[in-house]
Design a protein around this motif. Structure first.
Motif, PDB file in Angstrom:
ATOM      1  N   LYS A  75       2.034  -2.896   4.589  1.00 56.30           N
ATOM      2  CA  LYS A  75       1.898  -3.581   3.391  1.00 56.30           C
ATOM      3  C   LYS A  75       2.996  -2.925   2.492  1.00 56.30           C
ATOM      4  O   LYS A  75       3.305  -2.086   2.958  1.00 56.30           O
ATOM      5  CB  LYS A  75       0.461  -3.840   2.955  1.00 56.30           C
ATOM      6  CG  LYS A  75      -0.462  -4.334   3.899  1.00 56.30           C
ATOM      7  CD  LYS A  75      -0.061  -5.502   4.256  1.00 56.30           C
ATOM      8  CE  LYS A  75      -1.142  -6.418   5.363  1.00 56.30           C
ATOM      9  NZ  LYS A  75      -0.710  -7.800   5.649  1.00 56.30           N
ATOM     10  N   GLY A  76       2.780  -3.603   1.116  1.00 55.84           N
ATOM     11  CA  GLY A  76       3.618  -3.231   0.146  1.00 55.84           C
ATOM     12  C   GLY A  76       2.936  -1.973  -0.702  1.00 55.84           C
ATOM     13  O   GLY A  76       1.825  -1.608  -0.485  1.00 55.84           O
ATOM     14  N   LEU A  77       3.659  -1.952  -2.011  1.00 60.01           N
ATOM     15  CA  LEU A  77       3.145  -0.937  -2.825  1.00 60.01           C
ATOM     16  C   LEU A  77       2.203  -1.195  -4.023  1.00 60.01           C
ATOM     17  O   LEU A  77       2.547  -2.453  -4.463  1.00 60.01           O
ATOM     18  CB  LEU A  77       4.405  -0.173  -3.395  1.00 60.01           C
ATOM     19  CG  LEU A  77       5.557   0.385  -2.802  1.00 60.01           C
ATOM     20  CD1 LEU A  77       6.612   1.100  -3.490  1.00 60.01           C
ATOM     21  CD2 LEU A  77       4.848   1.676  -1.827  1.00 60.01           C
ATOM     22  N   TRP A 117       0.079   0.085  -7.548  1.00 57.78           N
ATOM     23  CA  TRP A 117      -0.192   1.095  -8.511  1.00 57.78           C
ATOM     24  C   TRP A 117      -1.619   1.156  -8.634  1.00 57.78           C
ATOM     25  O   TRP A 117      -2.277   0.054  -8.547  1.00 57.78           O
ATOM     26  CB  TRP A 117       0.652   0.851  -9.747  1.00 57.78           C
ATOM     27  CG  TRP A 117       0.101   1.630 -10.769  1.00 57.78           C
ATOM     28  CD1 TRP A 117       0.714   3.254 -11.097  1.00 57.78           C
ATOM     29  CD2 TRP A 117      -0.661   1.483 -11.792  1.00 57.78           C
ATOM     30  NE1 TRP A 117       0.017   3.516 -12.046  1.00 57.78           N
ATOM     31  CE2 TRP A 117      -0.775   2.704 -12.609  1.00 57.78           C
ATOM     32  CE3 TRP A 117      -1.658   0.453 -12.071  1.00 57.78           C
ATOM     33  CZ2 TRP A 117      -1.893   2.602 -13.800  1.00 57.78           C
ATOM     34  CZ3 TRP A 117      -2.481   0.702 -13.259  1.00 57.78           C
ATOM     35  CH2 TRP A 117      -2.504   1.594 -13.958  1.00 57.78           C
ATOM     36  N   VAL A 171      -0.132   5.852  -6.318  1.00 50.44           N
ATOM     37  CA  VAL A 171       0.331   4.390  -5.927  1.00 50.44           C
ATOM     38  C   VAL A 171      -0.103   4.329  -4.434  1.00 50.44           C
ATOM     39  O   VAL A 171       0.173   5.513  -3.543  1.00 50.44           O
ATOM     40  CB  VAL A 171       2.025   4.219  -5.921  1.00 50.44           C
ATOM     41  CG1 VAL A 171       2.290   3.077  -5.357  1.00 50.44           C
ATOM     42  CG2 VAL A 171       2.275   4.215  -7.290  1.00 50.44           C
ATOM     43  N   GLN A 193      -0.390   2.414  -0.442  1.00 52.41           N
ATOM     44  CA  GLN A 193       0.282   1.489   0.269  1.00 52.41           C
ATOM     45  C   GLN A 193      -0.622   1.387   1.721  1.00 52.41           C
ATOM     46  O   GLN A 193      -0.813   2.055   2.496  1.00 52.41           O
ATOM     47  CB  GLN A 193       1.597   1.938   0.873  1.00 52.41           C
ATOM     48  CG  GLN A 193       2.400   1.025   1.524  1.00 52.41           C
ATOM     49  CD  GLN A 193       3.960   1.347   1.546  1.00 52.41           C
ATOM     50  OE1 GLN A 193       4.366   2.672   1.511  1.00 52.41           O
ATOM     51  NE2 GLN A 193       4.690   0.680   1.640  1.00 52.41           N
TER      52      GLN A 193
END
Lengths: 108, 122
Positions: free
Chosen positions: B43-45, B47, B37, B39
């Motif tokens: 910012k966000g995560l 997958w 995963v 990032q």
């Protein structure tokens, strides 16, 4: 791809208050496949909730997950100082697994 | 103690390659599906890729298909991500993560490493 939209973007609350975080999916997600994570600055995400409502090991019972279909909620009953962080929802029903953009819970 | 430790990140030019590693300890590695995963800064995560415990099946997000390859060596308790043809948009902190229930690819991630930073820039 299932898009998850979290709201609000930022939640400004005081310790002891109740926090309600929303996660809306672009299509139906089986409750079995919805998780919530907490991330603090400089740290890896931490699993809070899986299967929409099951708490992960060691997670205090002030964290509650609920919802079904396209609407899911994470509730923190009484905010503790250590709960101020960013929270992400994730679906793992349909590949690619996707995350919401996050809700930041900040101290008011 | 259950632990994941990533390594292999760094600065690479666009079009270059890197191989990330994730060393696992404290659990039966071969019994768990694993994922990467990422990032991006601030910012966000997202997958990126996952693999079953036996390495029989692997999965990728569309934007890395054909460029990234996930693999594992269960004898060494190590997960890998071979990244080729890197682009600026691949710049991110890359985490390895363990599936919660074992060899269920459709799963939440209960154990995360601390991440390794990949910067793609000229």
């Amino acid at each position: 791809e299932i898009v998850l939209t979290q709201s609000p973007g930022t939640l400004s609350l005081s310790p002891g208050e109740r926090a309600t975080l929303s996660c809306r999916a672009s299509q139906r997600v089986s409750s079995t496949y919805l998780a919530w994570y907490q991330q603090k600055p400089g740290q890896a995400p931490r699993l809070l909730i899986y299967g929409a409502s099951s708490r992960a090991t060691g997670i205090p019972d002030r964290f509650t997950g609920s919802g079904s279909g396209t609407d899911f909620t994470l509730t923190i009953s009484r905010l503790e100082p250590e709960d101020f962080a960013v929270y992400y929802c994730q679906q793992y029903a349909n590949s690619p697994w996707t995350f919401g953009q996050g809700t930041k819970v900040e101290i008011k | 103690e259950v632990q994941l430790l990533e390594s292999g990140g760094g600065l690479v030019q666009p079009g270059g390659s890197l191989r990330l590693s994730c060393a696992a300890s404290g659990f039966i590695f071969s019994s768990y599906a694993m994922s990467w995963v990422r990032q991006a800064p601030g910012k966000g995560l997202q997958w990126v890729s996952g693999i079953t415990g036996s390495a029989g099946s692997s999965y990728y997000i569309d934007s890395v298909k054909g460029r990234f390859t996930i693999s594992r060596d269960n004898s060494k308790n190590t997960l890998y991500l071979q990244m080729n043809s890197l682009r600026a948009e691949d710049t991110a902190l890359y985490y390895c993560a363990r599936d919660l229930r074992g060899n269920y690819v459709e799963d939440a991630f209960d154990i995360w490493g601390q991440g390794t930073m990949v910067t793609v820039s000229s």
